[in-house]
Design a protein around this motif. Sequence first.
Motif, PDB file in Angstrom:
ATOM      1  N   PHE A 174       0.850  -1.190   0.000  1.00  0.00           N
ATOM      2  CA  PHE A 174       0.000   0.000   0.000  1.00  0.00           C
ATOM      3  C   PHE A 174       0.879   1.231   0.000  1.00  0.00           C
ATOM      4  CE2 PHE A 174       0.690  -0.786   4.461  1.00  0.00           C
ATOM      5  CZ  PHE A 174       0.801   0.470   5.016  1.00  0.00           C
ATOM      6  N   SER A 175       0.259   2.375  -0.285  1.00  0.00           N
ATOM      7  CA  SER A 175       0.999   3.627  -0.313  1.00  0.00           C
ATOM      8  C   SER A 175       0.204   4.710   0.410  1.00  0.00           C
ATOM      9  CB  SER A 175       1.278   4.066  -1.752  1.00  0.00           C
ATOM     10  OG  SER A 175       0.069   4.353  -2.403  1.00  0.00           O
ATOM     11  N   VAL A 176       0.941   5.649   0.980  1.00  0.00           N
ATOM     12  CA  VAL A 176       0.352   6.803   1.654  1.00  0.00           C
ATOM     13  C   VAL A 176       0.877   8.032   0.936  1.00  0.00           C
ATOM     14  CG1 VAL A 176       0.179   8.073   3.813  1.00  0.00           C
ATOM     15  CG2 VAL A 176       0.241   5.586   3.853  1.00  0.00           C
ATOM     16  N   ASP A 177      -0.022   8.868   0.456  1.00  0.00           N
ATOM     17  CA  ASP A 177       0.331  10.076  -0.280  1.00  0.00           C
ATOM     18  C   ASP A 177      -0.046  11.276   0.575  1.00  0.00           C
ATOM     19  OD1 ASP A 177       1.410  11.339  -2.463  1.00  0.00           O
ATOM     20  OD2 ASP A 177      -0.494  11.467  -3.538  1.00  0.00           O
ATOM     21  N   MET A 191       4.824   7.676   0.437  1.00  0.00           N
ATOM     22  CA  MET A 191       5.488   6.600   1.144  1.00  0.00           C
ATOM     23  C   MET A 191       4.840   5.298   0.686  1.00  0.00           C
ATOM     24  SD  MET A 191       5.774   5.876   5.234  1.00  0.00           S
ATOM     25  CE  MET A 191       4.063   5.398   5.368  1.00  0.00           C
ATOM     26  N   ALA A 192       5.643   4.406   0.136  1.00  0.00           N
ATOM     27  CA  ALA A 192       5.122   3.133  -0.367  1.00  0.00           C
ATOM     28  C   ALA A 192       5.731   1.988   0.420  1.00  0.00           C
ATOM     29  CB  ALA A 192       5.446   2.980  -1.846  1.00  0.00           C
ATOM     30  N   LEU A 193       4.879   1.040   0.807  1.00  0.00           N
ATOM     31  CA  LEU A 193       5.322  -0.161   1.500  1.00  0.00           C
ATOM     32  C   LEU A 193       5.022  -1.338   0.591  1.00  0.00           C
ATOM     33  CD1 LEU A 193       6.390  -1.450   4.128  1.00  0.00           C
ATOM     34  CD2 LEU A 193       4.010  -1.750   4.780  1.00  0.00           C
ATOM     35  N   ASN A 194       6.072  -1.950   0.090  1.00  0.00           N
ATOM     36  CA  ASN A 194       5.908  -3.080  -0.822  1.00  0.00           C
ATOM     37  C   ASN A 194       5.952  -4.381  -0.046  1.00  0.00           C
ATOM     38  OD1 ASN A 194       5.821  -1.383  -3.052  1.00  0.00           O
ATOM     39  ND2 ASN A 194       8.047  -1.352  -3.193  1.00  0.00           N
ATOM     40  N   GLY A 195       5.009  -5.250  -0.342  1.00  0.00           N
ATOM     41  CA  GLY A 195       4.955  -6.559   0.300  1.00  0.00           C
ATOM     42  C   GLY A 195       5.850  -7.549  -0.416  1.00  0.00           C
ATOM     43  N   GLN A 196       5.881  -8.756   0.107  1.00  0.00           N
ATOM     44  CA  GLN A 196       6.696  -9.800  -0.503  1.00  0.00           C
ATOM     45  C   GLN A 196       6.100 -10.227  -1.831  1.00  0.00           C
ATOM     46  OE1 GLN A 196       6.639 -12.748   2.680  1.00  0.00           O
ATOM     47  NE2 GLN A 196       8.852 -12.810   2.504  1.00  0.00           N
ATOM     48  N   ASP A 212      -3.644  17.456   2.993  1.00  0.00           N
ATOM     49  CA  ASP A 212      -4.436  16.274   2.687  1.00  0.00           C
ATOM     50  C   ASP A 212      -3.518  15.056   2.635  1.00  0.00           C
ATOM     51  OD1 ASP A 212      -6.735  14.839   2.055  1.00  0.00           O
ATOM     52  OD2 ASP A 212      -6.433  15.065  -0.096  1.00  0.00           O
ATOM     53  N   PHE A 213      -4.099  13.917   2.926  1.00  0.00           N
ATOM     54  CA  PHE A 213      -3.375  12.665   2.770  1.00  0.00           C
ATOM     55  C   PHE A 213      -4.340  11.622   2.228  1.00  0.00           C
ATOM     56  CE2 PHE A 213      -5.190  12.054   6.912  1.00  0.00           C
ATOM     57  CZ  PHE A 213      -5.460  10.710   6.986  1.00  0.00           C
ATOM     58  N   GLY A 214      -3.789  10.652   1.549  1.00  0.00           N
ATOM     59  CA  GLY A 214      -4.607   9.596   0.982  1.00  0.00           C
ATOM     60  C   GLY A 214      -3.912   8.252   1.113  1.00  0.00           C
ATOM     61  N   ILE A 215      -4.692   7.269   1.530  1.00  0.00           N
ATOM     62  CA  ILE A 215      -4.200   5.898   1.600  1.00  0.00           C
ATOM     63  C   ILE A 215      -4.813   5.162   0.427  1.00  0.00           C
ATOM     64  CG2 ILE A 215      -4.106   3.796   2.992  1.00  0.00           C
ATOM     65  CD1 ILE A 215      -4.469   5.568   5.444  1.00  0.00           C
ATOM     66  N   PHE A 216      -4.021   4.494  -0.367  1.00  0.00           N
ATOM     67  CA  PHE A 216      -4.433   3.784  -1.585  1.00  0.00           C
ATOM     68  C   PHE A 216      -4.895   4.750  -2.684  1.00  0.00           C
ATOM     69  CE2 PHE A 216      -5.581   0.675   1.801  1.00  0.00           C
ATOM     70  CZ  PHE A 216      -4.612  -0.259   1.517  1.00  0.00           C
ATOM     71  N   SER A 217      -4.765   6.072  -2.504  1.00  0.00           N
ATOM     72  CA  SER A 217      -5.181   7.031  -3.530  1.00  0.00           C
ATOM     73  C   SER A 217      -4.267   8.247  -3.457  1.00  0.00           C
ATOM     74  CB  SER A 217      -6.632   7.449  -3.329  1.00  0.00           C
ATOM     75  OG  SER A 217      -6.784   8.125  -2.106  1.00  0.00           O
ATOM     76  N   LYS A 218      -4.387   9.144  -4.447  1.00  0.00           N
ATOM     77  CA  LYS A 218      -3.585  10.358  -4.461  1.00  0.00           C
ATOM     78  C   LYS A 218      -4.199  11.397  -3.539  1.00  0.00           C
ATOM     79  CE  LYS A 218      -1.147  12.025  -7.991  1.00  0.00           C
ATOM     80  NZ  LYS A 218      -0.861  12.623  -9.273  1.00  0.00           N
ATOM     81  N   ALA A 219      -3.350  12.192  -2.904  1.00  0.00           N
ATOM     82  CA  ALA A 219      -3.825  13.289  -2.056  1.00  0.00           C
ATOM     83  C   ALA A 219      -4.247  14.453  -2.947  1.00  0.00           C
ATOM     84  CB  ALA A 219      -2.729  13.721  -1.105  1.00  0.00           C
TER      85      ALA A 219
END
Length: 145
Positions: free
Chosen positions: A24-27, A80-85, A37-44
């Motif tokens: 997932f990513s946080v913008d 900020m992007a968090l990449n899973g396995q 503004d902030f967005g989780i899974f979307s653009k801010a």
Amino acid sequence: MNKFTHKAGSFAMALLVMVSTMSFSVDKHFCGSELVDFGIFSKAMTCTSEIKICGVEMDHKMDHEMVADEKDSCCTNQKMALNGQDELNISFHFLDFDQQLFFTTSTYSFIYKYESSSLTEIPFRYYTPPLLVADIQVLDQVFLI
């Protein structure tokens, strides 16, 4: 109890696999040092011409090029992007045979350590005792005093 433990363990492992492979990513959008503004899974959402940009109140009548210039000078976007396995590989190749044997036996003994036996089980349910023809103590005249 054993079925519940098995289901709970299966659910926990499935949840662990799902969380470890999820990305997932946080913008975030900042105007100056203020989070707008902030967005989780979307653009801010970026600054519009109706809000303050760098402490200056903007209105609709201002030139769009000037607004764009001021946006570029003081507004920032952070992602900020968090990449899973991508792959799930569990390997025991680094353990030698004795260590693998110890690991599997200790796991097996830990799982079945808490297995309870049924208290309502009667061990000699289907056993019929021999028939008593006479009371042997009375016949032999042997009594405990």
